[in-house]
Scaffold this motif. Structure first.
Motif, PDB file in Angstrom:
ATOM      1  N   GLU A  65       0.814  -1.225   0.000  1.00 16.81           N
ATOM      2  CA  GLU A  65       0.000   0.000   0.000  1.00 16.81           C
ATOM      3  C   GLU A  65       0.844   1.269   0.000  1.00 16.81           C
ATOM      4  OE1 GLU A  65      -0.732   0.120   4.875  1.00 16.81           O
ATOM      5  OE2 GLU A  65      -2.408  -0.220   3.502  1.00 16.81           O
ATOM      6  N   GLN A  68       1.843   2.476  -3.521  1.00 19.42           N
ATOM      7  CA  GLN A  68       0.813   2.941  -4.443  1.00 19.42           C
ATOM      8  C   GLN A  68       0.777   4.462  -4.444  1.00 19.42           C
ATOM      9  OE1 GLN A  68      -0.456   0.370  -6.215  1.00 19.42           O
ATOM     10  NE2 GLN A  68       0.947  -0.730  -4.841  1.00 19.42           N
ATOM     11  N   GLU A  70      -0.978   7.765  -5.991  1.00 20.69           N
ATOM     12  CA  GLU A  70      -2.161   8.202  -6.713  1.00 20.69           C
ATOM     13  C   GLU A  70      -1.747   8.926  -7.989  1.00 20.69           C
ATOM     14  OE1 GLU A  70      -5.117  11.704  -5.816  1.00 20.69           O
ATOM     15  OE2 GLU A  70      -5.643   9.964  -4.589  1.00 20.69           O
ATOM     16  N   SER A  74      -5.748  12.010 -11.279  1.00 19.92           N
ATOM     17  CA  SER A  74      -6.827  11.171 -10.743  1.00 19.92           C
ATOM     18  C   SER A  74      -8.126  11.960 -10.600  1.00 19.92           C
ATOM     19  CB  SER A  74      -6.419  10.612  -9.378  1.00 19.92           C
ATOM     20  OG  SER A  74      -6.400  11.660  -8.411  1.00 19.92           O
ATOM     21  N   ASN A  76      -9.790  12.014  -7.881  1.00 21.72           N
ATOM     22  CA  ASN A  76      -9.665  12.686  -6.578  1.00 21.72           C
ATOM     23  C   ASN A  76      -9.060  14.073  -6.748  1.00 21.72           C
ATOM     24  OD1 ASN A  76     -10.717  10.873  -4.678  1.00 21.72           O
ATOM     25  ND2 ASN A  76      -8.845   9.672  -4.629  1.00 21.72           N
ATOM     26  N   LEU A 108     -16.141   9.672  -6.769  1.00 21.21           N
ATOM     27  CA  LEU A 108     -14.946   9.471  -5.946  1.00 21.21           C
ATOM     28  C   LEU A 108     -14.962   8.112  -5.253  1.00 21.21           C
ATOM     29  CD1 LEU A 108     -14.475  12.981  -4.277  1.00 21.21           C
ATOM     30  CD2 LEU A 108     -13.332  12.041  -6.295  1.00 21.21           C
ATOM     31  N   ASN A 111     -14.272   5.610  -8.247  1.00 19.22           N
ATOM     32  CA  ASN A 111     -13.123   5.787  -9.146  1.00 19.22           C
ATOM     33  C   ASN A 111     -12.113   6.821  -8.674  1.00 19.22           C
ATOM     34  OD1 ASN A 111     -14.187   4.108 -11.516  1.00 19.22           O
ATOM     35  ND2 ASN A 111     -15.850   5.568 -11.212  1.00 19.22           N
ATOM     36  N   GLY A 112     -12.158   7.207  -7.402  1.00 14.38           N
ATOM     37  CA  GLY A 112     -11.339   8.307  -6.910  1.00 14.38           C
ATOM     38  C   GLY A 112      -9.870   8.225  -7.247  1.00 14.38           C
ATOM     39  N   ASP A 113      -9.258   7.044  -7.124  1.00 14.98           N
ATOM     40  CA  ASP A 113      -7.815   6.929  -7.343  1.00 14.98           C
ATOM     41  C   ASP A 113      -7.453   6.532  -8.767  1.00 14.98           C
ATOM     42  OD1 ASP A 113      -8.838   4.396  -7.231  1.00 14.98           O
ATOM     43  OD2 ASP A 113      -7.296   3.568  -5.898  1.00 14.98           O
ATOM     44  N   LYS A 114      -8.448   6.488  -9.659  1.00 15.16           N
ATOM     45  CA  LYS A 114      -8.185   6.087 -11.043  1.00 15.16           C
ATOM     46  C   LYS A 114      -7.781   7.286 -11.899  1.00 15.16           C
ATOM     47  CE  LYS A 114     -11.192   2.041 -10.900  1.00 15.16           C
ATOM     48  NZ  LYS A 114     -12.381   1.359 -11.463  1.00 15.16           N
ATOM     49  N   ASP A 115      -7.027   7.011 -12.945  1.00 12.52           N
ATOM     50  CA  ASP A 115      -6.507   8.044 -13.836  1.00 12.52           C
ATOM     51  C   ASP A 115      -7.623   8.520 -14.770  1.00 12.52           C
ATOM     52  OD1 ASP A 115      -5.121   9.526 -15.840  1.00 12.52           O
ATOM     53  OD2 ASP A 115      -3.281   8.433 -15.341  1.00 12.52           O
TER      54      ASP A 115
END
Length: 344
Positions: A65, A68, A70, A74, A76, A108, A111-115
């Protein structure tokens, strides 16, 4: 006296004395412009060799973790930028901000942490179609994606392609929600308990489904209750009807919320809506056109049939005068037709 260092050795595994214990670290080093760089991740093994092995291999695979990062672009980051940009927020009315808030929160959550750059037109269309059971929410989702994408591309200069939500057809303005017929209300005893409770809260408070699902026990105090108008972002106190009080006495308290997910959070609207749709399907085709929102409209009709004035109905439901008048006409036709038959 310092204990001996653990005899567990692996490539890129290093032990460091903290002053109290030996702590394992996964360390990667590389050269960058003639300078030595390193990235370390502390492995919280808690003295368990198996847990250390799991954490170590997670780091080796880049799945820990703490490894990772972000994406810079993103969802977010985009929503945060939009919400904190004074040039944007200064031009929006309070109602417009509220219009987008819940939908952005939903984006969020999923899909908050997605590009953002990887969002495809096919994915946006599929999400819009998936929400077809609630056309207004579906169109709001599409409009929110359009606005955020245009803001990112034009105001933040993000390297984005064409807006994937552009020119996807909206479901359009829908007819007003139909109040539930009494036969469907009478079937509530066959619905899942959470659906029953949601229905009772909507009928008894006149709130929108989202506000009813989020109600806390603290909002109900004897003869009175605090209800929330989502559209106006306003909390106000109204009388708590006897049937609702009686029903709530049968509900087990398992958290701060009446519809509790855990001790501090309510169940989600999506979860309740899904359970409702499955139950509604079991009632046959005649039930298909009725939604949870229709219970709010039934609350207005019932108040009108009971002889409440428009002002009294507005005091309970906080609906607009136009909306109260629309559903009052539905109630008036029923009352007049019933009176006519009595005079035959």
């Amino acid at each position: 006296m310092r204990p001996s260092k653990p005899r567990i050795a692996k490539p890129r595994l290093h032990w460091k004395w903290s002053g109290k214990a030996w702590d394992p670290y996964h360390r990667v080093t590389w050269a960058d412009g003639g300078k030595r760089r390193e990235r370390t991740v502390k492995l919280n093994w808690q003295g368990d060799a198996q847990e250390l092995d799991r954490l170590y291999w997670a780091c080796e695979a880049g799945r820990h973790e703490k490894q990772q990062v972000e994406p810079r672009y993103s969802w977010n980051a985009l929503v945060k930028a939009w919400r904190t940009d004074p040039r944007v927020q200064g031009k929006l009315s309070r109602g417009t901000k509220l219009f987008y808030r819940k939908t952005m929160d939903h984006i969020l959550e999923k899909n908050g942490d997605k590009d953002v750059r990887r969002t495809t037109r096919a994915a946006v269309r599929a999400a819009h179609d998936k929400l077809s059971g609630t056309p207004r929410q579906a169109d709001k989702y599409l409009q929110t994606i359009r606005r955020l994408w245009n803001y990112a591309k034009n105001d933040l200069d993000w390297p984005l392609d064409d807006n994937p939500a552009a020119k996807i057809g909206l479901f359009g303005r829908q007819r007003e929600y139909e109040p539930w017929p009494e036969w469907m209300v009478s079937k509530l005893s066959t619905a899942p308990r959470n659906v029953q409770t949601t229905a009772e809260l909507i009928l008894g408070t006149g709130q929108r489904p989202g506000a009813a699902i989020a109600m806390k026990w603290a909002q109900v105090d004897g003869d009175w209750m605090d209800v929330y108008d989502e559209k106006g972002d306003e909390m106000f106190t109204v009388y708590c009807p006897v049937p609702l009080r009686a029903y709530l006495e049968t509900v087990t308290k398992s958290g701060a919320h009446i519809l509790a997910r855990n001790l501090t959070e309510p169940l989600t609207y999506d979860g309740i809506a899904s359970a409702f749709q499955k139950w509604r399907k079991s009632l046959g085709e005649d039930a298909k056109k009725y939604s949870l929102h229709g219970l709010r409209k039934l609350a207005i009709v019932r108040l009108a049939e009971a002889g409440c004035t428009d002002a009294q109905i507005q005091a309970v439901t906080n609906q607009s005068p136009e909306m109260v008048a629309y559903y009052r006409r539905r109630a008036s036709r029923k009352i007049l037709s019933k009176a006519a038959h009595r005079n035959e």
